[in-house]
Design a protein around this motif. Structure first.
Motif, mmCIF file in Angstrom:
data_model
loop_
_atom_site.group_PDB
_atom_site.id
_atom_site.type_symbol
_atom_site.label_atom_id
_atom_site.label_comp_id
_atom_site.label_asym_id
_atom_site.label_seq_id
_atom_site.Cartn_x
_atom_site.Cartn_y
_atom_site.Cartn_z
ATOM 1 N N ILE A 127 55.424 -63.392 -23.911
ATOM 2 C CA ILE A 127 54.401 -62.722 -22.905
ATOM 3 C C ILE A 127 54.472 -63.140 -22.261
ATOM 4 C CG2 ILE A 127 52.881 -61.481 -23.076
ATOM 5 C CD1 ILE A 127 54.385 -60.128 -25.446
ATOM 6 N N TYR A 128 55.047 -62.151 -20.597
ATOM 7 C CA TYR A 128 54.823 -62.622 -19.181
ATOM 8 C C TYR A 128 53.622 -62.328 -18.645
ATOM 9 C CZ TYR A 128 59.400 -63.332 -20.034
ATOM 10 O OH TYR A 128 61.466 -63.748 -20.703
ATOM 11 N N THR A 129 53.073 -62.460 -17.907
ATOM 12 C CA THR A 129 51.473 -62.344 -17.028
ATOM 13 C C THR A 129 51.875 -63.184 -15.634
ATOM 14 O OG1 THR A 129 49.308 -61.741 -17.479
ATOM 15 C CG2 THR A 129 50.400 -64.399 -17.392
ATOM 16 N N LYS A 130 51.345 -62.497 -15.100
ATOM 17 C CA LYS A 130 51.055 -63.032 -13.454
ATOM 18 C C LYS A 130 50.272 -64.760 -13.632
ATOM 19 C CE LYS A 130 48.306 -61.614 -9.376
ATOM 20 N NZ LYS A 130 47.212 -60.927 -8.232
ATOM 21 N N ILE A 131 50.995 -64.902 -12.887
ATOM 22 C CA ILE A 131 50.432 -66.355 -12.741
ATOM 23 C C ILE A 131 49.852 -66.814 -11.806
ATOM 24 C CG2 ILE A 131 52.109 -68.524 -11.652
ATOM 25 C CD1 ILE A 131 53.112 -67.010 -14.211
ATOM 26 N N GLY A 132 48.342 -67.387 -12.532
ATOM 27 C CA GLY A 132 47.148 -67.820 -11.523
ATOM 28 C C GLY A 132 47.282 -68.629 -10.190
ATOM 29 N N ASP A 133 48.214 -69.861 -10.756
ATOM 30 C CA ASP A 133 48.432 -70.824 -10.030
ATOM 31 C C ASP A 133 47.004 -71.856 -10.094
ATOM 32 O OD1 ASP A 133 50.974 -70.898 -9.570
ATOM 33 O OD2 ASP A 133 50.792 -69.700 -7.985
ATOM 34 N N ASN A 134 46.231 -71.873 -11.090
ATOM 35 C CA ASN A 134 44.716 -72.706 -10.729
ATOM 36 C C ASN A 134 45.965 -74.144 -11.039
ATOM 37 O OD1 ASN A 134 44.428 -69.566 -12.173
ATOM 38 N ND2 ASN A 134 42.300 -70.434 -10.830
ATOM 39 N N GLY A 135 44.606 -75.060 -10.990
ATOM 40 C CA GLY A 135 44.591 -76.182 -11.655
ATOM 41 C C GLY A 135 43.793 -76.512 -13.033
ATOM 42 N N PRO A 136 44.490 -77.566 -13.749
ATOM 43 C CA PRO A 136 44.574 -77.921 -14.660
ATOM 44 C C PRO A 136 42.723 -78.099 -15.389
ATOM 45 C CG PRO A 136 44.763 -79.801 -13.802
ATOM 46 C CD PRO A 136 44.925 -78.546 -12.622
ATOM 47 N N VAL A 137 42.743 -77.822 -16.777
ATOM 48 C CA VAL A 137 41.389 -78.201 -16.859
ATOM 49 C C VAL A 137 40.919 -78.643 -16.691
ATOM 50 C CG1 VAL A 137 39.626 -77.606 -18.964
ATOM 51 C CG2 VAL A 137 41.813 -76.166 -18.562
ATOM 52 N N LYS A 138 39.653 -79.146 -16.005
ATOM 53 C CA LYS A 138 38.115 -80.183 -15.975
ATOM 54 C C LYS A 138 36.992 -80.673 -17.192
ATOM 55 C CE LYS A 138 39.130 -80.458 -11.279
ATOM 56 N NZ LYS A 138 38.386 -79.884 -10.270
ATOM 57 N N TYR A 139 36.829 -81.666 -17.941
ATOM 58 C CA TYR A 139 36.447 -81.985 -18.998
ATOM 59 C C TYR A 139 35.542 -82.500 -18.595
ATOM 60 C CZ TYR A 139 39.852 -79.046 -21.952
ATOM 61 O OH TYR A 139 40.822 -78.103 -23.025
ATOM 62 N N GLY A 140 34.279 -82.413 -18.616
ATOM 63 C CA GLY A 140 32.518 -83.424 -18.455
ATOM 64 C C GLY A 140 33.458 -84.706 -19.830
ATOM 65 N N LEU A 141 32.558 -85.904 -19.444
ATOM 66 C CA LEU A 141 32.347 -87.163 -19.914
ATOM 67 C C LEU A 141 31.660 -86.893 -21.040
ATOM 68 C CD1 LEU A 141 31.675 -89.582 -17.858
ATOM 69 C CD2 LEU A 141 34.127 -89.643 -18.650
ATOM 70 N N GLU A 142 30.627 -85.580 -21.172
ATOM 71 C CA GLU A 142 29.862 -85.239 -22.131
ATOM 72 C C GLU A 142 30.420 -83.909 -23.154
ATOM 73 O OE1 GLU A 142 26.084 -84.530 -21.204
ATOM 74 O OE2 GLU A 142 25.532 -86.957 -20.268
ATOM 75 N N SER A 143 31.845 -83.571 -22.249
ATOM 76 C CA SER A 143 32.493 -82.256 -23.297
ATOM 77 C C SER A 143 32.401 -82.408 -24.251
ATOM 78 C CB SER A 143 33.370 -81.856 -22.284
ATOM 79 O OG SER A 143 34.130 -82.759 -22.475
ATOM 80 N N LYS A 144 32.453 -81.149 -25.045
ATOM 81 C CA LYS A 144 32.908 -81.732 -26.883
ATOM 82 C C LYS A 144 33.247 -79.829 -26.506
ATOM 83 C CE LYS A 144 28.921 -84.418 -28.405
ATOM 84 N NZ LYS A 144 28.315 -84.785 -29.354
ATOM 85 N N VAL A 145 35.113 -80.158 -27.226
ATOM 86 C CA VAL A 145 35.842 -78.790 -27.323
ATOM 87 C C VAL A 145 36.098 -79.177 -29.049
ATOM 88 C CG1 VAL A 145 37.478 -77.492 -26.329
ATOM 89 C CG2 VAL A 145 35.754 -78.415 -24.810
ATOM 90 N N SER A 146 36.401 -77.779 -29.331
ATOM 91 C CA SER A 146 37.299 -77.259 -30.827
ATOM 92 C C SER A 146 37.481 -76.074 -30.865
ATOM 93 C CB SER A 146 36.029 -78.213 -32.086
ATOM 94 O OG SER A 146 34.972 -77.103 -31.706
ATOM 95 N N ASN A 147 38.816 -76.363 -31.382
ATOM 96 C CA ASN A 147 39.545 -75.146 -32.093
ATOM 97 C C ASN A 147 38.725 -74.025 -31.079
ATOM 98 O OD1 ASN A 147 40.691 -73.097 -34.005
ATOM 99 N ND2 ASN A 147 39.033 -72.442 -34.679
ATOM 100 N N SER A 148 39.703 -73.734 -29.611
ATOM 101 C CA SER A 148 38.540 -73.112 -28.712
ATOM 102 C C SER A 148 40.494 -73.146 -27.854
ATOM 103 C CB SER A 148 38.163 -73.215 -28.042
ATOM 104 O OG SER A 148 36.808 -73.265 -28.664
#
Length: 374
Positions: free
Chosen positions: A274-295
């Motif tokens: 599935i193609y879409t418009k390219i955003g050319d954003n930088g990678p995700v930045k995770y802070g030292l206290e961040s918690k991410v699950s099933n997202s």
């Protein structure tokens, strides 16, 4: 996939705007954001390109500025071509100097474009179904059955909460459509029309001109339903994964369904991307206290808090101490420090100030409009 110069693709970008008015106040149905980085129009458009269709017209209606910005020249779909390629078609009706009322009226309005095409077959698609469909298979099925119209359908559990605009097909053992039910009072599994059609150009010209002469405009009501005994209408069953967007609730469920790997694998296939418009954003930045699950976290996001079971679009920021659960946060939304968000849909450029608590449910998610500040 090889090029099929005998097929013209037509996409109705605004056919179901009224079913999700919260999301279409400032955009068309086709430009609604989905899955972290896509728009709904990306799915029918990519399906056509993956099926070898290199001439595609997009029929607009209103609020189509964001759609034009997203599609551009069609380069991301390899449709920036001197011959064929992507064409954006105007929204006005020739009959009453206003916007069209249905597909047949819209087609009559753009027939100067369709008539000039050298195509033999026309593929029509709306933007309310999210699926990865091989139209080459549908066209072959259409030819094998010597059909006048082939309608793509899927097995769907229908009930009184399924929303409006549901078209149910009743067929015999030879796949011939015997009747079409519009918003029927039934419950259970049924054959739901997926708003995708294949027909010969000459047959399409016939029904469009006849409808214009009789001031008729609906492909479903005035053709498929009224004339199913007159012509050979057949149904092609799509057996893959699909979801239907007909309300804010179904939009919410369709996004969160992508958190299951089997659904993502069925929708985003390596041999049919599935193609879409390219955003050319930088990678995700995770802070030292961040918690991410099933997202699903799109590029350009900054995560300093807790994110669980969410879909985050490009450029979303979740500040320290915030807990975001079961939410859909669209592009450039910022969640301030110390917030508690549960079952929230935030449109683009929303700002939620620190300490806010917003709680919805799976049945009634909280929707925050575009550019809002809370």
């Amino acid at each position: 996939m090889g090029v099929n110069n005998k097929v013209l693709g037509l996409i109705f970008a605004s056919m179901h705007d009224s079913t999700v008015v919260e999301l279409t106040k400032q955009r068309t149905m086709g430009s609604i954001l989905f899955g972290g980085r896509y728009r709904l129009i990306d799915f029918p458009l990519s399906n056509m390109v993956n099926s070898g269709i290199t001439e595609v017209g997009v029929i607009t209606k209103s609020n189509y500025g964001s759609l034009l910005d997203h599609l551009g020249t069609g380069r991301e779909w390899d449709l920036a071509r001197k011959k064929g390629g992507l064409n954006l078609l105007p929204p006005f009706s020739q009959n009453n100097d206003g916007v069209y009322r249905g597909r047949l009226e819209a087609l009559n309005n753009v027939w100067s474009y369709v008539g000039k095409s050298n195509c033999e077959y026309v593929v029509l698609s709306d933007c309310d179904f999210i699926a990865n469909v091989n139209f080459a298979d549908v066209i072959k099925f259409h030819k094998d059955n010597d059909a006048d119209v082939t309608v793509v359908y899927g097995k769907y559990h229908y009930n009184e909460e399924s929303g409006s605009g549901v078209d149910v097909l009743q067929m015999d053992e030879t796949n011939q459509i015997k009747s079409v039910l519009i918003d029927p009072q039934i419950a259970g599994e049924c054959n739901i029309c997926m708003d995708m059609y294949v027909m010969r150009k000459e047959f399409l010209a016939k029904i469009v001109k006849e409808a214009a002469a009789q001031s008729k405009y609906s492909l479903i009501r005035d053709c498929l339903q009224a004339r199913c005994k007159e012509f050979n209408f057949v149904g092609y069953e799509f057996k893959g994964y699909f979801s239907r967007i007909d309300s804010v609730k179904s939009y919410y469920e369709a996004n969160l369904a992508l958190l299951k790997k089997e659904n993502r694998d069925a929708l985003f296939q390596k041999n049919a991307p599935i193609y879409t418009k390219i955003g050319d954003n930088g990678p995700v930045k995770y802070g030292l206290e961040s918690k991410v699950s099933n997202s699903l976290i799109a590029d350009g996001c900054i995560i300093e808090g807790t994110v669980e079971n969410c879909v985050l679009f490009r450029g979303v920021k979740v500040n320290k101490g915030s807990v975001v659960k079961n939410c859909i946060l669209m592009q450039s939304t910022e969640v301030g420090a110390g917030c508690q968000l549960t079952s929230v849909i935030a449109d683009k450029n929303v700002t939620i100030e620190e300490g806010r608590v917003l709680t919805g449910s799976d049945s009634y998610p909280v929707y925050i409009g575009k550019n809002a500040k809370l």
